[in-house]
Design a protein around this motif. Structure first.
Motif, PDB file in Angstrom:
ATOM      1  N   LEU A 144      39.166 -60.345 -70.479  1.00 53.01           N
ATOM      2  CA  LEU A 144      38.243 -60.806 -69.445  1.00 53.01           C
ATOM      3  C   LEU A 144      38.922 -61.911 -68.643  1.00 53.01           C
ATOM      4  CD1 LEU A 144      35.259 -60.819 -68.364  1.00 53.01           C
ATOM      5  CD2 LEU A 144      34.842 -62.637 -70.013  1.00 53.01           C
ATOM      6  N   VAL A 154      41.509 -56.491 -61.290  1.00 51.97           N
ATOM      7  CA  VAL A 154      40.430 -55.545 -61.574  1.00 51.97           C
ATOM      8  C   VAL A 154      40.587 -54.320 -60.674  1.00 51.97           C
ATOM      9  CG1 VAL A 154      37.927 -55.167 -61.475  1.00 51.97           C
ATOM     10  CG2 VAL A 154      38.828 -57.271 -62.502  1.00 51.97           C
ATOM     11  N   GLU A 168      40.026 -55.161 -66.936  1.00 55.53           N
ATOM     12  CA  GLU A 168      38.801 -54.357 -66.926  1.00 55.53           C
ATOM     13  C   GLU A 168      37.647 -55.072 -66.246  1.00 55.53           C
ATOM     14  OE1 GLU A 168      35.745 -52.236 -70.066  1.00 55.53           O
ATOM     15  OE2 GLU A 168      37.733 -52.826 -70.753  1.00 55.53           O
ATOM     16  N   ARG A 169      37.490 -56.378 -66.546  1.00 57.88           N
ATOM     17  CA  ARG A 169      36.350 -57.122 -66.013  1.00 57.88           C
ATOM     18  C   ARG A 169      36.721 -58.559 -65.732  1.00 57.88           C
ATOM     19  NH1 ARG A 169      30.971 -56.028 -69.519  1.00 57.88           N
ATOM     20  NH2 ARG A 169      31.843 -54.440 -70.846  1.00 57.88           N
ATOM     21  N   VAL A 228      36.314 -52.660 -56.714  1.00 56.41           N
ATOM     22  CA  VAL A 228      35.628 -53.818 -57.289  1.00 56.41           C
ATOM     23  C   VAL A 228      34.142 -53.700 -56.990  1.00 56.41           C
ATOM     24  CG1 VAL A 228      35.277 -56.319 -57.060  1.00 56.41           C
ATOM     25  CG2 VAL A 228      37.586 -55.386 -57.311  1.00 56.41           C
ATOM     26  N   ARG A 284      25.299 -54.436 -64.840  1.00 54.14           N
ATOM     27  CA  ARG A 284      26.156 -53.666 -65.743  1.00 54.14           C
ATOM     28  C   ARG A 284      25.609 -52.255 -65.969  1.00 54.14           C
ATOM     29  NH1 ARG A 284      30.604 -52.206 -66.603  1.00 54.14           N
ATOM     30  NH2 ARG A 284      31.217 -51.736 -68.692  1.00 54.14           N
ATOM     31  N   ASP A 320      27.474 -50.681 -62.884  1.00 58.95           N
ATOM     32  CA  ASP A 320      28.785 -50.745 -63.527  1.00 58.95           C
ATOM     33  C   ASP A 320      29.622 -51.876 -62.927  1.00 58.95           C
ATOM     34  OD1 ASP A 320      30.705 -50.010 -65.389  1.00 58.95           O
ATOM     35  OD2 ASP A 320      31.547 -48.412 -64.145  1.00 58.95           O
ATOM     36  N   ASN A 377      32.022 -54.606 -62.407  1.00 56.30           N
ATOM     37  CA  ASN A 377      33.204 -55.000 -63.157  1.00 56.30           C
ATOM     38  C   ASN A 377      33.545 -56.474 -62.948  1.00 56.30           C
ATOM     39  OD1 ASN A 377      34.193 -54.607 -60.539  1.00 56.30           O
ATOM     40  ND2 ASN A 377      35.348 -52.761 -61.091  1.00 56.30           N
ATOM     41  N   ILE A 378      32.821 -57.132 -62.068  1.00 56.83           N
ATOM     42  CA  ILE A 378      32.923 -58.585 -61.908  1.00 56.83           C
ATOM     43  C   ILE A 378      31.511 -59.143 -61.801  1.00 56.83           C
ATOM     44  CG2 ILE A 378      33.709 -60.502 -60.465  1.00 56.83           C
ATOM     45  CD1 ILE A 378      36.108 -58.811 -59.640  1.00 56.83           C
ATOM     46  N   TRP A 405      25.476 -59.267 -69.732  1.00 58.27           N
ATOM     47  CA  TRP A 405      26.402 -58.455 -68.946  1.00 58.27           C
ATOM     48  C   TRP A 405      27.493 -57.850 -69.837  1.00 58.27           C
ATOM     49  CZ3 TRP A 405      31.561 -59.712 -67.134  1.00 58.27           C
ATOM     50  CH2 TRP A 405      32.054 -58.823 -66.163  1.00 58.27           C
ATOM     51  N   LEU A 406      28.024 -58.657 -70.747  1.00 59.77           N
ATOM     52  CA  LEU A 406      29.057 -58.155 -71.645  1.00 59.77           C
ATOM     53  C   LEU A 406      28.499 -57.212 -72.708  1.00 59.77           C
ATOM     54  CD1 LEU A 406      31.187 -61.384 -72.209  1.00 59.77           C
ATOM     55  CD2 LEU A 406      31.850 -59.336 -70.918  1.00 59.77           C
TER      56      LEU A 406
END
Length: 150
Positions: free
Chosen positions: A2, A52, A58-59, A80, A95, A99, A101-102, A122-123
C-alpha cells in the motif's frame, strides 16, 4: 504494498494513518510529505497514482486538506479510480462498487479516528463485480476514447 502520501494539509492525518496501519501489520510505503511545510499536492498525488496506473502498486491512499485536489490529480492517470470518501459508507462503497484503487481523504475535515475506520473498511472489503464491472468497463472506454494519458 500500500502506498500513502499527503501534502501539508494532510500531513498530520497521514502520520496517524501510517501508525494505525503499521500497528495492523499492513505493508506500506510512505511517500511523504515528511513535515508540515507547504508543498504542491499534484506532486504527491503523482507519486501514488503513477505506480497504481502502471500496475506496480495495487492500492494507495492520498490525503490533502479536503481531498478534492488529490482526487482531481490522481484521476488524471489511466486506470486510476481515486475515490474521495467522507465517512465509512462512502469508503466501503468506493471499494465494493467502484473498485477504487486509491482512497482519498481530507486531513482538515475528518476526525482521525473516523479516518482509521474508513481505511479499515476500504481495505477490508472487496469489489463486488457483476453490474459494477460493467460500469467500470464503460469508464475504461471513456478513458480510451478521450485519449487519457499522463
Amino acid at each position: 504494498m500500500l502506498l500513502i502520501a499527503s501534502d501539508h494539509g494532510g500531513f498530520e492525518l497521514k502520520q496517524k494513518l501510517v501508525a494505525h496501519l503499521q500497528a495492523r501489520g499492513v505493508a506500506l510505503r510512505d511517500l511523504g510529505v515528511n513535515g508540515p511545510e507547504s508543498v504542491d499536492y499534484p506532486d504527491y498525488a503523482a507519486l501514488v497514482a503513477a505506480p497504481v496506473s502502471a500496475g506496480t502498486a495495487e492500492r494507495g491512499i492520498l490525503i490533502c486538506g479536503t481531498g478534492i485536489g488529490m482526487s482531481i490529480a490522481a484521476n488524471k492517470f489511466p486506470g486510476v479510480r481515486a475515490a474521495l470518501a467522507h465517512d465509512g459508507f462512502t469508503a466501503q462503497m468506493a471499494r465494493e462498487h467502484n473498485d477504487a484503487n486509491i482512497l482519498v481523504l481530507g486531513g482538515r475535515v475528518l476526525d482521525p479516528e473516523l479516518a482509521c475506520v474508513m481505511v479499515d473498511l476500504w481495505l477490508g472489503h472487496v469489489f463486488e463485480g457483476g453490474r459494477h464491472q460493467q460500469r467500470l468497463d464503460k469508464i475504461q472506454r471513456l478513458e480510451s476514447a478521450a485519449g487519457v494519458a499522463c
